[in-house]
Design a protein around this motif. Sequence first.
Motif, mmCIF file in Angstrom:
data_model
loop_
_atom_site.group_PDB
_atom_site.id
_atom_site.type_symbol
_atom_site.label_atom_id
_atom_site.label_comp_id
_atom_site.label_asym_id
_atom_site.label_seq_id
_atom_site.Cartn_x
_atom_site.Cartn_y
_atom_site.Cartn_z
ATOM 1 N N LYS A 41 0.853 -1.183 0.000
ATOM 2 C CA LYS A 41 0.000 0.000 0.000
ATOM 3 C C LYS A 41 0.893 1.239 0.000
ATOM 4 C CE LYS A 41 -4.039 -2.013 2.214
ATOM 5 N NZ LYS A 41 -4.941 -1.946 3.365
ATOM 6 N N PRO A 42 0.366 2.377 -0.461
ATOM 7 C CA PRO A 42 1.188 3.583 -0.580
ATOM 8 C C PRO A 42 1.919 3.990 0.703
ATOM 9 C CG PRO A 42 -0.849 3.878 -1.775
ATOM 10 C CD PRO A 42 -0.974 2.577 -1.023
ATOM 11 N N ALA A 43 1.257 3.948 1.846
ATOM 12 C CA ALA A 43 1.922 4.362 3.088
ATOM 13 C C ALA A 43 3.110 3.458 3.392
ATOM 14 C CB ALA A 43 0.936 4.376 4.254
ATOM 15 N N ALA A 62 6.174 12.209 -3.034
ATOM 16 C CA ALA A 62 5.349 11.007 -2.961
ATOM 17 C C ALA A 62 4.239 11.172 -1.919
ATOM 18 C CB ALA A 62 6.203 9.786 -2.634
ATOM 19 N N ILE A 63 4.571 11.774 -0.786
ATOM 20 C CA ILE A 63 3.563 12.010 0.255
ATOM 21 C C ILE A 63 2.507 12.984 -0.255
ATOM 22 C CG2 ILE A 63 3.138 12.966 2.562
ATOM 23 C CD1 ILE A 63 6.006 11.967 3.295
ATOM 24 N N ALA A 64 2.952 14.067 -0.883
ATOM 25 C CA ALA A 64 2.004 15.061 -1.410
ATOM 26 C C ALA A 64 1.105 14.443 -2.481
ATOM 27 C CB ALA A 64 2.763 16.262 -1.968
ATOM 28 N N ASP A 65 1.686 13.655 -3.381
ATOM 29 C CA ASP A 65 0.891 13.004 -4.430
ATOM 30 C C ASP A 65 -0.113 12.019 -3.829
ATOM 31 O OD1 ASP A 65 2.200 14.410 -6.410
ATOM 32 O OD2 ASP A 65 3.444 12.720 -7.067
ATOM 33 N N ALA A 66 0.351 11.223 -2.854
ATOM 34 C CA ALA A 66 -0.547 10.248 -2.223
ATOM 35 C C ALA A 66 -1.681 10.949 -1.491
ATOM 36 C CB ALA A 66 0.245 9.351 -1.269
ATOM 37 N N ARG A 67 -1.354 12.056 -0.840
ATOM 38 C CA ARG A 67 -2.388 12.835 -0.142
ATOM 39 C C ARG A 67 -3.392 13.389 -1.150
ATOM 40 N NH1 ARG A 67 -2.129 15.805 5.096
ATOM 41 N NH2 ARG A 67 0.084 15.442 5.309
ATOM 42 N N TYR A 68 -2.897 13.981 -2.238
ATOM 43 C CA TYR A 68 -3.750 14.579 -3.269
ATOM 44 C C TYR A 68 -4.665 13.538 -3.912
ATOM 45 C CZ TYR A 68 -5.129 16.844 -7.619
ATOM 46 O OH TYR A 68 -5.856 17.349 -8.662
ATOM 47 N N ARG A 69 -4.134 12.347 -4.141
ATOM 48 C CA ARG A 69 -4.906 11.285 -4.805
ATOM 49 C C ARG A 69 -5.793 10.509 -3.834
ATOM 50 N NH1 ARG A 69 -0.832 7.857 -8.156
ATOM 51 N NH2 ARG A 69 -2.771 6.866 -8.796
ATOM 52 N N GLY A 70 -5.748 10.859 -2.549
ATOM 53 C CA GLY A 70 -6.582 10.177 -1.566
ATOM 54 C C GLY A 70 -6.087 8.790 -1.201
ATOM 55 N N LEU A 71 -4.784 8.554 -1.381
ATOM 56 C CA LEU A 71 -4.216 7.247 -1.059
ATOM 57 C C LEU A 71 -3.722 7.176 0.376
ATOM 58 C CD1 LEU A 71 -2.248 6.731 -4.392
ATOM 59 C CD2 LEU A 71 -4.479 5.768 -3.761
ATOM 60 N N VAL A 72 -3.444 8.337 0.960
ATOM 61 C CA VAL A 72 -3.157 8.450 2.396
ATOM 62 C C VAL A 72 -3.945 9.650 2.901
ATOM 63 C CG1 VAL A 72 -0.863 7.384 2.298
ATOM 64 C CG2 VAL A 72 -1.076 9.856 2.105
ATOM 65 N N PHE A 73 -4.326 9.594 4.153
ATOM 66 C CA PHE A 73 -5.154 10.650 4.714
ATOM 67 C C PHE A 73 -4.442 11.331 5.867
ATOM 68 C CE2 PHE A 73 -7.929 7.610 2.668
ATOM 69 C CZ PHE A 73 -8.664 8.444 1.842
ATOM 70 N N ALA A 77 -0.586 10.631 6.679
ATOM 71 C CA ALA A 77 0.363 11.487 5.958
ATOM 72 C C ALA A 77 1.210 12.283 6.940
ATOM 73 C CB ALA A 77 -0.382 12.415 5.007
ATOM 74 N N ASP A 78 0.598 12.773 7.998
ATOM 75 C CA ASP A 78 1.348 13.513 9.019
ATOM 76 C C ASP A 78 2.420 12.631 9.661
ATOM 77 O OD1 ASP A 78 -0.274 15.689 8.484
ATOM 78 O OD2 ASP A 78 -1.552 15.397 10.259
ATOM 79 N N GLN A 79 2.079 11.376 9.931
ATOM 80 C CA GLN A 79 3.038 10.441 10.516
ATOM 81 C C GLN A 79 4.207 10.179 9.561
ATOM 82 O OE1 GLN A 79 0.748 6.993 11.599
ATOM 83 N NE2 GLN A 79 -0.336 8.074 13.226
ATOM 84 N N LEU A 80 3.906 10.077 8.274
ATOM 85 C CA LEU A 80 4.967 9.873 7.285
ATOM 86 C C LEU A 80 5.898 11.083 7.243
ATOM 87 C CD1 LEU A 80 2.887 8.248 4.419
ATOM 88 C CD2 LEU A 80 4.649 7.111 5.799
ATOM 89 N N GLU A 81 5.315 12.276 7.268
ATOM 90 C CA GLU A 81 6.135 13.488 7.246
ATOM 91 C C GLU A 81 7.002 13.577 8.506
ATOM 92 O OE1 GLU A 81 3.000 16.309 6.614
ATOM 93 O OE2 GLU A 81 3.201 16.181 4.427
ATOM 94 N N ALA A 82 6.457 13.207 9.659
ATOM 95 C CA ALA A 82 7.226 13.215 10.904
ATOM 96 C C ALA A 82 8.356 12.180 10.841
ATOM 97 C CB ALA A 82 6.314 12.938 12.097
ATOM 98 N N ARG A 83 8.064 11.019 10.292
ATOM 99 C CA ARG A 83 9.097 9.971 10.164
ATOM 100 C C ARG A 83 10.217 10.458 9.252
ATOM 101 N NH1 ARG A 83 7.844 3.929 10.274
ATOM 102 N NH2 ARG A 83 9.802 2.946 9.712
#
Length: 90
Positions: A41-43, A62-73, A77-83
Motif C-alpha cells: 500500500k502507498p503508506a 510522494a507524500i504530497a501526491d498520495a495525499r492529493y490522490r486520496g491514497l493516504v489521509f 500522511a502527518d506520521q509519514l512526514e514526521a518519520r
Amino acid sequence: YLTVPEAWRRRRLRIPEGLILRYGHVPDAERIWLGPVPITKPARAIRDMIDTHLSPEHIERAIADARYRGLVFGDEADQLEARLRDSQRT
C-alpha cells in the motif's frame, strides 16, 4: 525495489540489473493486489522509501501526491512526514 520473504535470503536468485531486493515480512494489512501481483500500500511504500534513505525531495513529493490522490489521509500522511523529518536528523 522488491521485498521478498526473509527465508528467500538463502536462495540463489538471479536478480535482474536495476532491481534491488529487500528481505522482510509485509503483513497482509499492508498489501493490496494489482491483478495477480501483490503490492505494498502507498503508506508502506513511502515508509520503505524513508527507511532506505531515498532523496527527501522525492519522498516529500510522494507524500504530497498520495495525499492529493486520496491514497493516504491526514494522520497517516502527518506520521509519514514526521518519520521523514526524524530520519533526516540522524
